[in-house]
Write a protein that holds these residues in place. Structure first.
Motif, PDB file in Angstrom:
ATOM      1  N   ARG A 153       1.118  -1.065   0.024  1.00 20.37           N
ATOM      2  CA  ARG A 153      -0.260   0.080   0.086  1.00 20.37           C
ATOM      3  C   ARG A 153       0.993   1.264   0.016  1.00 20.37           C
ATOM      4  NH1 ARG A 153      -5.347  -1.865   1.578  1.00 20.37           N
ATOM      5  NH2 ARG A 153      -5.986   0.065   1.626  1.00 20.37           N
ATOM      6  N   ARG A 154       2.388   1.018   0.371  1.00 20.28           N
ATOM      7  CA  ARG A 154       2.604   2.097   0.032  1.00 20.28           C
ATOM      8  C   ARG A 154       4.144   2.130  -0.670  1.00 20.28           C
ATOM      9  NH1 ARG A 154       8.107   3.651   2.626  1.00 20.28           N
ATOM     10  NH2 ARG A 154       8.067   6.665   3.691  1.00 20.28           N
ATOM     11  N   TRP A 155       3.769   2.970  -1.678  1.00 26.15           N
ATOM     12  CA  TRP A 155       5.199   3.134  -2.175  1.00 26.15           C
ATOM     13  C   TRP A 155       6.290   3.986  -2.526  1.00 26.15           C
ATOM     14  CZ3 TRP A 155       3.126   1.167  -8.628  1.00 26.15           C
ATOM     15  CH2 TRP A 155       2.630   0.192  -8.334  1.00 26.15           C
ATOM     16  N   VAL A 156       7.477   3.669  -3.049  1.00 29.76           N
ATOM     17  CA  VAL A 156       8.612   4.886  -2.887  1.00 29.76           C
ATOM     18  C   VAL A 156       9.439   4.779  -4.684  1.00 29.76           C
ATOM     19  CG1 VAL A 156      10.730   5.805  -2.084  1.00 29.76           C
ATOM     20  CG2 VAL A 156       8.755   4.802  -0.585  1.00 29.76           C
ATOM     21  N   GLY A 157       9.711   5.781  -4.734  1.00 27.30           N
ATOM     22  CA  GLY A 157      10.536   6.076  -5.938  1.00 27.30           C
ATOM     23  C   GLY A 157      10.307   7.209  -6.948  1.00 27.30           C
ATOM     24  N   GLY A 158      11.470   7.399  -7.770  1.00 25.80           N
ATOM     25  CA  GLY A 158      11.923   8.763  -8.228  1.00 25.80           C
ATOM     26  C   GLY A 158      11.948   7.849 -10.118  1.00 25.80           C
TER      27      GLY A 158
ATOM     28  N   GLN B 284      -4.880  -0.275  -4.886  1.00 25.29           N
ATOM     29  CA  GLN B 284      -4.478  -0.412  -3.515  1.00 25.29           C
ATOM     30  C   GLN B 284      -4.093   1.213  -2.514  1.00 25.29           C
ATOM     31  OE1 GLN B 284      -2.576  -1.910  -5.344  1.00 25.29           O
ATOM     32  NE2 GLN B 284      -0.553  -2.026  -4.432  1.00 25.29           N
ATOM     33  N   VAL B 285      -2.856   1.450  -3.437  1.00 31.46           N
ATOM     34  CA  VAL B 285      -1.489   2.530  -3.063  1.00 31.46           C
ATOM     35  C   VAL B 285      -2.229   3.201  -2.385  1.00 31.46           C
ATOM     36  CG1 VAL B 285       0.082   3.651  -3.382  1.00 31.46           C
ATOM     37  CG2 VAL B 285       0.143   2.330  -4.332  1.00 31.46           C
ATOM     38  N   ASP B 286      -2.198   4.044  -0.848  1.00 36.51           N
ATOM     39  CA  ASP B 286      -2.516   5.127   0.094  1.00 36.51           C
ATOM     40  C   ASP B 286      -1.110   5.770   0.106  1.00 36.51           C
ATOM     41  OD1 ASP B 286      -5.218   3.417   0.375  1.00 36.51           O
ATOM     42  OD2 ASP B 286      -3.982   2.268   2.200  1.00 36.51           O
ATOM     43  N   GLU B 287       0.137   5.465   0.295  1.00 37.45           N
ATOM     44  CA  GLU B 287       0.805   6.897   0.188  1.00 37.45           C
ATOM     45  C   GLU B 287       1.921   5.916  -0.914  1.00 37.45           C
ATOM     46  OE1 GLU B 287       3.184   6.007   3.723  1.00 37.45           O
ATOM     47  OE2 GLU B 287       4.569   7.638   3.810  1.00 37.45           O
ATOM     48  N   LEU B 288       2.090   7.210  -1.471  1.00 37.81           N
ATOM     49  CA  LEU B 288       3.345   7.353  -2.996  1.00 37.81           C
ATOM     50  C   LEU B 288       4.478   8.436  -2.634  1.00 37.81           C
ATOM     51  CD1 LEU B 288       4.417   6.296  -5.765  1.00 37.81           C
ATOM     52  CD2 LEU B 288       2.377   8.278  -6.457  1.00 37.81           C
TER      53      LEU B 288
ATOM     54  N   LEU C  27      17.860   1.813   0.638  1.00 29.46           N
ATOM     55  CA  LEU C  27      18.983   0.954   2.227  1.00 29.46           C
ATOM     56  C   LEU C  27      18.244   2.261   3.131  1.00 29.46           C
ATOM     57  CD1 LEU C  27      21.753   0.599  -0.401  1.00 29.46           C
ATOM     58  CD2 LEU C  27      21.054  -0.641   1.178  1.00 29.46           C
ATOM     59  N   TRP C  28      18.574   3.264   3.442  1.00 26.06           N
ATOM     60  CA  TRP C  28      18.260   4.877   3.984  1.00 26.06           C
ATOM     61  C   TRP C  28      17.010   4.352   5.030  1.00 26.06           C
ATOM     62  CZ3 TRP C  28      14.874   8.853   4.948  1.00 26.06           C
ATOM     63  CH2 TRP C  28      15.340   9.569   5.545  1.00 26.06           C
ATOM     64  N   GLU C  29      15.663   3.719   4.580  1.00 27.69           N
ATOM     65  CA  GLU C  29      14.784   3.279   5.608  1.00 27.69           C
ATOM     66  C   GLU C  29      14.960   2.460   5.459  1.00 27.69           C
ATOM     67  OE1 GLU C  29      10.970   6.036   3.612  1.00 27.69           O
ATOM     68  OE2 GLU C  29      11.089   3.591   2.781  1.00 27.69           O
ATOM     69  N   GLY C  30      15.958   1.214   4.986  1.00 27.22           N
ATOM     70  CA  GLY C  30      16.280  -0.050   5.878  1.00 27.22           C
ATOM     71  C   GLY C  30      14.730  -0.987   4.943  1.00 27.22           C
ATOM     72  N   TRP C  31      14.896  -0.515   3.987  1.00 27.41           N
ATOM     73  CA  TRP C  31      13.980  -1.305   2.827  1.00 27.41           C
ATOM     74  C   TRP C  31      12.339  -1.390   4.173  1.00 27.41           C
ATOM     75  CZ3 TRP C  31      15.090  -1.078  -1.510  1.00 27.41           C
ATOM     76  CH2 TRP C  31      16.460  -1.144  -1.745  1.00 27.41           C
ATOM     77  N   ARG C  32      11.356  -1.148   4.493  1.00 27.52           N
ATOM     78  CA  ARG C  32      10.658  -1.397   5.290  1.00 27.52           C
ATOM     79  C   ARG C  32       9.651  -1.843   4.479  1.00 27.52           C
ATOM     80  NH1 ARG C  32       7.961   4.043   6.350  1.00 27.52           N
ATOM     81  NH2 ARG C  32       5.779   2.804   6.289  1.00 27.52           N
ATOM     82  N   GLN C  33       8.623  -3.082   5.310  1.00 25.44           N
ATOM     83  CA  GLN C  33       8.558  -3.911   4.904  1.00 25.44           C
ATOM     84  C   GLN C  33       6.802  -3.869   4.136  1.00 25.44           C
ATOM     85  OE1 GLN C  33       8.706  -8.087   4.784  1.00 25.44           O
ATOM     86  NE2 GLN C  33      10.568  -7.143   5.236  1.00 25.44           N
ATOM     87  N   ASP C  34       6.491  -3.438   4.991  1.00 28.50           N
ATOM     88  CA  ASP C  34       5.404  -2.219   4.115  1.00 28.50           C
ATOM     89  C   ASP C  34       5.179  -2.095   2.408  1.00 28.50           C
ATOM     90  OD1 ASP C  34       6.414  -0.126   4.736  1.00 28.50           O
ATOM     91  OD2 ASP C  34       4.628   0.406   5.967  1.00 28.50           O
ATOM     92  N   THR C  35       6.574  -1.688   2.098  1.00 30.89           N
ATOM     93  CA  THR C  35       6.839  -0.903   0.816  1.00 30.89           C
ATOM     94  C   THR C  35       7.103  -1.535   0.212  1.00 30.89           C
ATOM     95  OG1 THR C  35       7.285   1.264   2.303  1.00 30.89           O
ATOM     96  CG2 THR C  35       8.127   1.070   0.474  1.00 30.89           C
ATOM     97  N   PHE C  36       6.785  -0.676  -1.494  1.00 36.15           N
ATOM     98  CA  PHE C  36       7.279  -1.239  -2.459  1.00 36.15           C
ATOM     99  C   PHE C  36       8.550  -0.117  -3.565  1.00 36.15           C
ATOM    100  CE2 PHE C  36       7.033  -0.937  -7.213  1.00 36.15           C
ATOM    101  CZ  PHE C  36       7.564  -2.457  -7.757  1.00 36.15           C
ATOM    102  N   TYR C  37       9.374  -1.031  -3.480  1.00 34.80           N
ATOM    103  CA  TYR C  37      10.737   0.355  -3.966  1.00 34.80           C
ATOM    104  C   TYR C  37      10.252   0.458  -5.612  1.00 34.80           C
ATOM    105  CZ  TYR C  37      11.941   1.512   0.583  1.00 34.80           C
ATOM    106  OH  TYR C  37      11.829   1.480   2.434  1.00 34.80           O
ATOM    107  N   PHE C  38      10.528   1.308  -6.456  1.00 30.15           N
ATOM    108  CA  PHE C  38      10.570   1.242  -8.024  1.00 30.15           C
ATOM    109  C   PHE C  38      11.210   2.043  -9.153  1.00 30.15           C
ATOM    110  CE2 PHE C  38       7.990   4.815  -8.473  1.00 30.15           C
ATOM    111  CZ  PHE C  38       7.473   5.372  -8.045  1.00 30.15           C
ATOM    112  N   ALA C  39      11.723   2.322  -9.682  1.00 31.12           N
ATOM    113  CA  ALA C  39      12.306   3.543 -10.094  1.00 31.12           C
ATOM    114  C   ALA C  39      11.396   3.643 -11.936  1.00 31.12           C
ATOM    115  CB  ALA C  39      13.574   3.067 -11.278  1.00 31.12           C
ATOM    116  N   ALA C  40      10.982   5.276 -12.488  1.00 31.29           N
ATOM    117  CA  ALA C  40      10.376   4.873 -13.649  1.00 31.29           C
ATOM    118  C   ALA C  40      11.002   5.032 -15.158  1.00 31.29           C
ATOM    119  CB  ALA C  40       8.948   6.514 -13.482  1.00 31.29           C
ATOM    120  N   GLY C  41      11.785   5.529 -15.256  1.00 30.45           N
ATOM    121  CA  GLY C  41      12.840   4.839 -16.057  1.00 30.45           C
ATOM    122  C   GLY C  41      13.523   6.605 -15.879  1.00 30.45           C
ATOM    123  N   ASP C  42      12.593   7.606 -16.432  1.00 29.27           N
ATOM    124  CA  ASP C  42      12.963   8.554 -17.015  1.00 29.27           C
ATOM    125  C   ASP C  42      11.706   9.735 -16.326  1.00 29.27           C
ATOM    126  OD1 ASP C  42      10.307   9.284 -18.539  1.00 29.27           O
ATOM    127  OD2 ASP C  42      12.083   7.681 -20.212  1.00 29.27           O
TER     128      ASP C  42
END
Ligand SMILES: [Zn+2]
Length: 442
Positions: free
Chosen positions: A299-304, A383-387, A315-330
């Motif tokens: 439900r929480r996504w993080v990326g740029g 389902q993402v509540d926090e981006l 890494l800085w967040e310690g790979w939170r269990q509730d989070t999906f980390y992504f990149a958009a590519g550009d």
């Protein structure tokens, strides 16, 4: 007297602009600019026909004909001969959307039926041609996607792959790597650039590279992102690559080969060689995203934009269990296209125009374009509540800020649904998250 009525009728028709004529003829208008290319309603083709609403001109390359009034354009599109009086009056009648006055001559019912039949056949042919072109584009896209899947398959999961370069690269660039199986590495990924005499692609070199899939909704692989690695090339640890330009070929220079010393700076400055990117994408990226850590069901996504910043932040967040980390590519795929009316002048940056006069640089605005397609920007799980959006601190700040505001607006849920929390996180000025992570690690 009757002659005057006809003269006036023709003169009225001459006064109708190209733009109004095009509307009456149901011609296609491009979204931007004054030039509107399209298949000729009379001759067919791809972009054979065009009209220009500013220059008041039209022309058809297939028919080898053109002009600067609506009557001529209507006549060509409707297959009428303006050198004949009945043809001219029919064309005027189309342009004015009015019947020919009783005093005028008309084409016979038989001629008219035959003409309309020819045009209908042409219309159907144009449609069939357009459908065939769309099919061949879809074929090409499918082939590119298959190639991308082949590259992904040929690589191994970075976290435990035999080739260590992927892990070293991310350690050097971001101070670590995710404990997830999305990112991959290949020991010998070919880099294609240019063509040989027969038009076949040339392999500039092959070497170690990080390989990341682009996935669409439903986690289908639609493309891949490749980052070639050279651990002896700080600070980016990517190989320095050069290609011969058209000017370089004309000057009789030879193609730069991998392993050669870089070409002289002056040759690069003169545009004889150009630096080549050490990152490439294959297949489609539009609408997709690169998974880095966690699962898209979160439900929480993080990326740029880039993989490295997403890794550093994870890494800085310690790979939170509730989070999906992504990149958009550009940035374009992160934020989507801007509404043209939200474009604005940069408060400081100026660029000389064709006449050498300094003009403010125009920046794509903060508002998302109306009527966007689903794949105009990366997808976000329902389902993402926090981006959490990661901004790049080493790109031009005004342009980046506008794009991030646009991304936030684009990825918000529609009116009437629960709001998403969409914070934009900025690194320290002049930095990006990966450089901050590396310096923190030292
Ligand atoms: Zn034509």
């Amino acid at each position: 007297m009757s002659d005057d009525v006809i003269k006036l009728f023709v003169e009225d028709a001459r006064a109708v602009s190209i733009e109004d004529t095009a509307k009456i003829l149901n011609l296609k208008f491009s979204a931007r600019g004054h030039e509107h290319p399209q298949p000729c309603p009379n001759c067919g083709g791809t972009d054979t026909f065009a009209f220009n609403t500013k220059k008041e001109k039209w022309n058809c390359r297939a028919g080898g004909i053109g002009g600067n009034d609506g009557i001529g354009m209507a006549a060509h599109c409707a297959d009428l001969d303006v050198r004949r009086r009945d043809g001219l009056l029919e064309a005027c009648s189309i342009v004015l959307d009015r019947d020919i006055p009783d005093e005028g001559e008309r084409e016979s019912d038989q001629d008219r039926a035959a003409r309309l039949q020819r045009l209908e056949e042409r219309r159907q042919q144009n449609e069939a041609d357009a459908a065939a072109r769309a099919d061949s584009q879809a074929d090409f896209r499918e082939k590119e996607r298959a190639k991308a899947r082949g590259i992904i398959k040929a690589s191994s999961v970075l976290v435990d792959a035999a080739p260590p370069q992927g892990r070293y690269y991310l350690r050097y660039r971001c101070n670590g790597f995710p404990d997830a199986s999305w990112l991959r590495v290949g020991a010998n990924v070919p880099y294609w650039h240019g063509q040989d005499e027969r038009g076949a692609p040339l392999e500039l070199f092959s070497g170690p590279a990080m390989v990341a899939p682009f996935i669409g909704p439903g986690l289908v692989e639609i493309g891949c992102h490749i980052t070639w690695i050279d651990l002896n090339e700080p600070p980016k640890f990517r190989p320095k690559l050069f290609g011969l330009t058209k000017d370089g070929i004309a000057a009789g220079l030879v193609e730069w080969a991998f392993g050669d010393a870089p070409p002289p700076d002056v040759d690069v400055a003169d545009g004889l060689y150009e630096p080549l990117p050490a990152k490439k994408m294959r297949g489609s990226k539009k609408g997709g995203l690169i998974p880095i850590g966690g699962h898209p069901e979160a439900r929480r996504w993080v990326g740029g934009e880039g993989i490295e910043n997403g890794v550093a932040f994870g890494l800085w967040e310690g790979w939170r269990q509730d989070t999906f980390y992504f990149a958009a590519g550009d940035l374009g795929n992160l934020s989507g296209p801007a509404e043209p009316s939200s474009r604005f002048a940069h408060p400081m940056l100026k660029k000389p125009d064709a006449k050498g006069i300094a003009r403010a640089v125009m920046i794509a605005g903060p508002k998302p374009k109306r009527d966007q397609q689903a794949d105009d920007a990366m997808w976000i799980g329902d389902q993402v509540d926090e981006l959490v959006l990661l901004a790049d601190g080493d790109s031009e700040p005004v342009m980046t800020a506008a794009a991030m505001a646009r991304a936030r607006a684009r990825h918000q849920r529609p009116e009437g649904q629960p709001r998403r929390l969409i914070p934009i996180v900025w690194p320290r000025a002049g930095y990006d998250f990966s450089r901050m992570a590396v310096e923190a690690g030292e």
